[in-house]
Design an enzyme around this catalytic site. Structure first.
Site, PDB file in Angstrom:
ATOM      1  N   GLU A  92       0.816  -1.208   0.000  1.00 56.84           N
ATOM      2  CA  GLU A  92       0.000   0.000   0.000  1.00 56.84           C
ATOM      3  C   GLU A  92       0.853   1.263   0.000  1.00 56.84           C
ATOM      4  O   GLU A  92       1.953   1.291   0.538  1.00 56.84           O
ATOM      5  CB  GLU A  92      -0.932  -0.021   1.215  1.00 56.84           C
ATOM      6  CG  GLU A  92      -2.012  -1.074   1.036  1.00 56.84           C
ATOM      7  CD  GLU A  92      -2.930  -1.237   2.233  1.00 56.84           C
ATOM      8  OE1 GLU A  92      -4.110  -1.533   2.025  1.00 56.84           O
ATOM      9  OE2 GLU A  92      -2.475  -1.062   3.367  1.00 56.84           O
ATOM     10  N   CYS A 105       3.390   8.354   1.486  1.00 59.93           N
ATOM     11  CA  CYS A 105       3.905   7.336   2.404  1.00 59.93           C
ATOM     12  C   CYS A 105       4.124   6.057   1.596  1.00 59.93           C
ATOM     13  O   CYS A 105       3.182   5.513   1.013  1.00 59.93           O
ATOM     14  CB  CYS A 105       2.868   7.146   3.515  1.00 59.93           C
ATOM     15  SG  CYS A 105       3.282   5.859   4.675  1.00 59.93           S
ATOM     16  N   CYS A 112       6.692  -7.540   6.807  1.00 66.46           N
ATOM     17  CA  CYS A 112       7.849  -7.044   7.559  1.00 66.46           C
ATOM     18  C   CYS A 112       8.300  -8.133   8.521  1.00 66.46           C
ATOM     19  O   CYS A 112       7.472  -8.802   9.141  1.00 66.46           O
ATOM     20  CB  CYS A 112       7.484  -5.779   8.332  1.00 66.46           C
ATOM     21  SG  CYS A 112       8.898  -5.083   9.233  1.00 66.46           S
ATOM     22  N   CYS A 116       6.628  -6.085  15.031  1.00 71.16           N
ATOM     23  CA  CYS A 116       6.221  -5.292  16.206  1.00 71.16           C
ATOM     24  C   CYS A 116       4.783  -5.660  16.575  1.00 71.16           C
ATOM     25  O   CYS A 116       3.936  -5.883  15.714  1.00 71.16           O
ATOM     26  CB  CYS A 116       6.321  -3.805  15.897  1.00 71.16           C
ATOM     27  SG  CYS A 116       7.988  -3.314  15.457  1.00 71.16           S
ATOM     28  N   CYS A 119       1.679  -3.522  15.228  1.00 67.63           N
ATOM     29  CA  CYS A 119       1.678  -3.155  13.808  1.00 67.63           C
ATOM     30  C   CYS A 119       1.031  -4.245  12.972  1.00 67.63           C
ATOM     31  O   CYS A 119       1.421  -5.417  13.033  1.00 67.63           O
ATOM     32  CB  CYS A 119       3.109  -2.914  13.337  1.00 67.63           C
ATOM     33  SG  CYS A 119       3.237  -2.648  11.565  1.00 67.63           S
ATOM     34  N   GLY A 168       6.772  -2.370   5.827  1.00 69.55           N
ATOM     35  CA  GLY A 168       8.160  -2.840   5.774  1.00 69.55           C
ATOM     36  C   GLY A 168       9.144  -1.993   6.545  1.00 69.55           C
ATOM     37  O   GLY A 168       8.847  -0.865   6.944  1.00 69.55           O
ATOM     38  N   GLU A 169      10.314  -2.584   6.767  1.00 71.76           N
ATOM     39  CA  GLU A 169      11.408  -1.901   7.468  1.00 71.76           C
ATOM     40  C   GLU A 169      12.427  -1.491   6.404  1.00 71.76           C
ATOM     41  O   GLU A 169      13.174  -2.336   5.902  1.00 71.76           O
ATOM     42  CB  GLU A 169      12.008  -2.849   8.514  1.00 71.76           C
ATOM     43  CG  GLU A 169      13.305  -2.399   9.134  1.00 71.76           C
ATOM     44  CD  GLU A 169      13.306  -0.950   9.609  1.00 71.76           C
ATOM     45  OE1 GLU A 169      12.458  -0.576  10.431  1.00 71.76           O
ATOM     46  OE2 GLU A 169      14.163  -0.172   9.133  1.00 71.76           O
ATOM     47  N   SER A 200      11.990   6.047   8.053  1.00 75.56           N
ATOM     48  CA  SER A 200      11.558   5.679   9.398  1.00 75.56           C
ATOM     49  C   SER A 200      12.041   4.263   9.679  1.00 75.56           C
ATOM     50  O   SER A 200      11.855   3.361   8.863  1.00 75.56           O
ATOM     51  CB  SER A 200      10.031   5.739   9.465  1.00 75.56           C
ATOM     52  OG  SER A 200       9.574   5.298  10.727  1.00 75.56           O
ATOM     53  N   SER A 222      11.537   4.692  15.421  1.00 76.79           N
ATOM     54  CA  SER A 222      10.333   4.230  16.122  1.00 76.79           C
ATOM     55  C   SER A 222      10.755   3.690  17.486  1.00 76.79           C
ATOM     56  O   SER A 222      11.244   2.575  17.590  1.00 76.79           O
ATOM     57  CB  SER A 222       9.654   3.144  15.281  1.00 76.79           C
ATOM     58  OG  SER A 222       9.206   3.724  14.082  1.00 76.79           O
ATOM     59  N   LEU A 223      10.557   4.498  18.499  1.00 72.34           N
ATOM     60  CA  LEU A 223      11.097   4.178  19.831  1.00 72.34           C
ATOM     61  C   LEU A 223      10.096   3.374  20.665  1.00 72.34           C
ATOM     62  O   LEU A 223      10.390   2.273  21.116  1.00 72.34           O
ATOM     63  CB  LEU A 223      11.478   5.495  20.523  1.00 72.34           C
ATOM     64  CG  LEU A 223      12.351   5.393  21.757  1.00 72.34           C
ATOM     65  CD1 LEU A 223      13.663   4.688  21.470  1.00 72.34           C
ATOM     66  CD2 LEU A 223      12.623   6.790  22.321  1.00 72.34           C
ATOM     67  N   HIS A 224       8.951   3.953  20.956  1.00 72.06           N
ATOM     68  CA  HIS A 224       7.815   3.262  21.591  1.00 72.06           C
ATOM     69  C   HIS A 224       7.989   2.808  23.030  1.00 72.06           C
ATOM     70  O   HIS A 224       7.039   2.311  23.631  1.00 72.06           O
ATOM     71  CB  HIS A 224       7.371   2.039  20.770  1.00 72.06           C
ATOM     72  CG  HIS A 224       7.139   2.342  19.333  1.00 72.06           C
ATOM     73  ND1 HIS A 224       6.351   3.377  18.908  1.00 72.06           N
ATOM     74  CD2 HIS A 224       7.610   1.753  18.207  1.00 72.06           C
ATOM     75  CE1 HIS A 224       6.340   3.412  17.592  1.00 72.06           C
ATOM     76  NE2 HIS A 224       7.101   2.453  17.148  1.00 72.06           N
ATOM     77  N   ASN A 309      -3.392   2.883  16.311  1.00 73.95           N
ATOM     78  CA  ASN A 309      -4.517   2.480  15.459  1.00 73.95           C
ATOM     79  C   ASN A 309      -4.782   1.013  15.710  1.00 73.95           C
ATOM     80  O   ASN A 309      -4.019   0.159  15.258  1.00 73.95           O
ATOM     81  CB  ASN A 309      -4.178   2.730  13.986  1.00 73.95           C
ATOM     82  CG  ASN A 309      -4.159   4.216  13.706  1.00 73.95           C
ATOM     83  OD1 ASN A 309      -5.124   4.920  13.968  1.00 73.95           O
ATOM     84  ND2 ASN A 309      -3.034   4.700  13.217  1.00 73.95           N
ATOM     85  N   CYS A 352      -1.222   5.221  10.076  1.00 73.49           N
ATOM     86  CA  CYS A 352      -0.021   4.485  10.447  1.00 73.49           C
ATOM     87  C   CYS A 352      -0.343   3.127  11.044  1.00 73.49           C
ATOM     88  O   CYS A 352      -1.175   3.014  11.929  1.00 73.49           O
ATOM     89  CB  CYS A 352       0.724   5.258  11.521  1.00 73.49           C
ATOM     90  SG  CYS A 352       2.182   5.982  10.889  1.00 73.49           S
TER      91      CYS A 352
HETATM   92  N1  SAH Z   1       9.305  -0.084   9.725  1.00 68.51           N
HETATM   93  C1  SAH Z   1       9.458   1.299   9.892  1.00 68.51           C
HETATM   94  C2  SAH Z   1       8.545   2.115   9.002  1.00 68.51           C
HETATM   95  C3  SAH Z   1       7.147   1.620   8.791  1.00 68.51           C
HETATM   96  S1  SAH Z   1       6.067   1.710  10.193  1.00 68.51           S
HETATM   97  C4  SAH Z   1       9.286   1.689  11.355  1.00 68.51           C
HETATM   98  O1  SAH Z   1       8.851   0.846  12.142  1.00 68.51           O
HETATM   99  O2  SAH Z   1       9.611   2.815  11.688  1.00 68.51           O
HETATM  100  C5  SAH Z   1       5.722   3.473  10.266  1.00 68.51           C
HETATM  101  C6  SAH Z   1       5.310   3.971  11.632  1.00 68.51           C
HETATM  102  O3  SAH Z   1       4.011   3.459  11.990  1.00 68.51           O
HETATM  103  C7  SAH Z   1       6.242   3.532  12.739  1.00 68.51           C
HETATM  104  O4  SAH Z   1       6.572   4.604  13.580  1.00 68.51           O
HETATM  105  C8  SAH Z   1       5.425   2.515  13.462  1.00 68.51           C
HETATM  106  O5  SAH Z   1       5.847   2.362  14.780  1.00 68.51           O
HETATM  107  C9  SAH Z   1       4.034   3.088  13.348  1.00 68.51           C
HETATM  108  N2  SAH Z   1       2.963   2.120  13.603  1.00 68.51           N
HETATM  109  C10 SAH Z   1       2.958   0.817  13.306  1.00 68.51           C
HETATM  110  N3  SAH Z   1       1.787   0.251  13.684  1.00 68.51           N
HETATM  111  C11 SAH Z   1       1.037   1.236  14.229  1.00 68.51           C
HETATM  112  C12 SAH Z   1      -0.267   1.271  14.772  1.00 68.51           C
HETATM  113  N4  SAH Z   1      -1.047   0.194  14.813  1.00 68.51           N
HETATM  114  N5  SAH Z   1      -0.739   2.455  15.223  1.00 68.51           N
HETATM  115  C13 SAH Z   1       0.039   3.563  15.141  1.00 68.51           C
HETATM  116  N6  SAH Z   1       1.261   3.590  14.638  1.00 68.51           N
HETATM  117  C14 SAH Z   1       1.788   2.434  14.181  1.00 68.51           C
HETATM  118 FE1  SF4 Z   2       7.876  -3.581  10.630  1.00 69.14          FE
HETATM  119 FE2  SF4 Z   2       7.748  -0.959  11.225  1.00 69.14          FE
HETATM  120 FE3  SF4 Z   2       5.580  -2.540  11.479  1.00 69.14          FE
HETATM  121 FE4  SF4 Z   2       7.624  -2.819  13.166  1.00 69.14          FE
HETATM  122  S1  SF4 Z   2       6.314  -0.999  12.939  1.00 69.14           S
HETATM  123  S2  SF4 Z   2       6.522  -4.495  12.143  1.00 69.14           S
HETATM  124  S3  SF4 Z   2       9.345  -2.429  11.835  1.00 69.14           S
HETATM  125  S4  SF4 Z   2       6.626  -2.040   9.604  1.00 69.14           S
END
Ligand code: SAH
Ligand code: SF4
Length: 393
Positions: A92, A105, A112, A116, A119, A168-169, A200, A222-224, A309, A352
């Site tokens: 997408e 985006c 991926c 995470c 995600c 994807g990463e 990112s 992406s710290l979290h 989300n 996101c």
């Molecule tokens: N893999 C990379 C880039 C793609 S994800 C990364 O992880 O940074 C892009 C962003 O969306 C990241 O900051 C990720 O943490 C965030 N993200 C993933 N799942 C999400 C969700 N369910 N709700 C909000 N943000 C999310």
């Molecule tokens: Fe992959 Fe980024 Fe999603 Fe983590 S947040 S699973 S690194 S796409």
């Protein structure tokens, strides 16, 4: 000779390929401009190229667009495309219009491998890396499609910013990413400035160092989580590259781009990572004390809080708005610029982490099961993974 997809090349690559059959560099530049600035895919229309060159191109090259499976437009102007990349995989791409910019985006992989917890892409597992051509084709299609659709005057660009925040990463697909970034920045193509292209990453430390040397575009990390125990659980890559190493890579990145800052993305998860104590830990982590006792940034950074989300399989919930606001205030009071991301395209699942595409999950079952045990939250918000059943450790 096998025909090649010209979207796979940055300008250097195209010039080398053209040199292979005796064409000068300026011919490659002309061709590059036709493709990226004018959106041409038919060599016959490239009127200022010699007929003999056009014939050679016809035999040895093509421009391969992605196949559009669907397009959805949100009430807020956000547009999401689902593209087939063959073999049952789809990715997408999302266009987010704002008053002063148009952001695209882009996806870098089908699925991926990082996995995470919060995600949706991560939950599907990994299918394959996209090629440079498939990454660039998302921008090529969107830019030229939108110029027509929005009836933009000649010379006006639809896309002013790119974020590698789709599926994807990106730093686990570095070989394909780097030429794609160069195409985005090239004045003969999309001419985006370094600060308008953001990679990112969930924290692939060695590749952050490579990017710093090769193409230091804007970096979002992406710290979290403020501590390794919790981050190990939310972002499994942290077990390989813990927070201290990640921050070290961020500092080194900024040495190369001293006037820049790192954006830390922080997805707000109810009862998991959203307490004020955790906001305080983040402040400690990113700020130290100077010789005069005043706080100084360890890493010049900004926080971007993302409302989670939700999707059912995650078993996680979005933090209430008041808690997100309080968390943001705490960081701001500690001197760190903090924004809360507006969710866009919610009605078409384009925000996101909602990008799901349709991916044939080829990750091994062993790997997937090992990262799917439920999170147990401790009193102070840290999490531990229950011992996985025999056979999946
Ligand atoms: N893999 C990379 C880039 C793609 S994800 C990364 O992880 O940074 C892009 C962003 O969306 C990241 O900051 C990720 O943490 C965030 N993200 C993933 N799942 C999400 C969700 N369910 N709700 C909000 N943000 C999310
Ligand atoms: Fe992959 Fe980024 Fe999603 Fe983590 S947040 S699973 S690194 S796409």
């Amino acid at each position: 000779m096998n025909a090649v997809n010209l979207l796979d090349f940055d300008l250097e690559g195209l010039a080398r390929w053209c040199a292979g059959f005796g064409e000068k560099r300026f011919r490659a530049t002309q061709l590059f401009r036709w493709i990226h600035q004018r959106g041409a895919s038919d060599f016959a229309l490239m009127s200022d190229l010699a007929k003999s060159l056009r014939e050679k191109l016809d035999q040895s090259a093509f421009i391969k667009p992605l196949e559009v499976i669907s397009e959805q437009a949100s009430a807020d102007g956000t547009i999401k495309w689902l593209f087939s990349v063959g073999n049952g995989d789809a990715v997408e791409t999302v266009f987010i219009p704002e008053d002063d910019r148009g952001t695209l985006c882009i996806s870098s992989q089908a699925g991926c491998a990082v996995g995470c917890r919060f995600c949706s892409t991560g939950h599907q597992g990994f299918s394959r890396n996209l090629s440079t051509g498939e990454i660039v084709a998302q921008l090529w299609f969107a830019e030229h499609h939108l110029r027509k659709r929005l009836q933009l005057p000649v010379g006006q660009r639809a896309i002013t910013n790119v974020v590698m925040m789709g599926m994807g990463e990106p730093l686990q697909n570095y070989a394909a990413l780097l030429p794609a970034l160069r195409v985005m920045l090239d004045d003969h193509a999309y001419g985006l400035s370094r600060r308008r292209v953001t990679v990112s990453t969930s924290g692939v430390v060695p590749m952050i160092d490579r990017l710093r040397e090769d193409c230091p575009v804007a970096l979002a990390v992406s710290l979290h989580a403020p501590a390794d125990l919790l981050r190990d659980d939310l972002v499994p890559l942290n077990r390989k590259y813990p927070i201290a190493e990640l921050l070290g890579a961020c500092e080194r990145y900024l040495e190369r781009a001293p006037r820049d800052f790192i954006t830390f993305e922080y997805c707000m998860l109810d009862g998991v990572n959203d307490s004020l104590e955790q906001a305080g830990q983040l402040l400690q982590m990113t700020r130290g004390r100077g010789a005069d006792g005043q706080p100084v940034p360890v890493v010049n950074c900004k926080f971007n809080l993302i409302p989670f989300n939700p999707f059912p399989a995650s078993g996680l919930l979005r933090s209430p708005t008041e808690r997100v606001q309080a968390f943001a205030r705490c960081l701001q009071d500690g001197g760190v610029v903090t924004t809360v991301r507006k969710t866009r395209g919610d009605d078409i699942d384009a925000a996101c982490g909602q990008l799901a595409g349709e991916v044939q999950d080829r990750t091994s079952v062993r790997q997937r099961t090992a990262t799917r045990a439920p999170i147990r939250i401790h009193a102070r918000g840290s999490a531990v993974r229950p011992v996985p059943p025999e056979g999946v450790r």
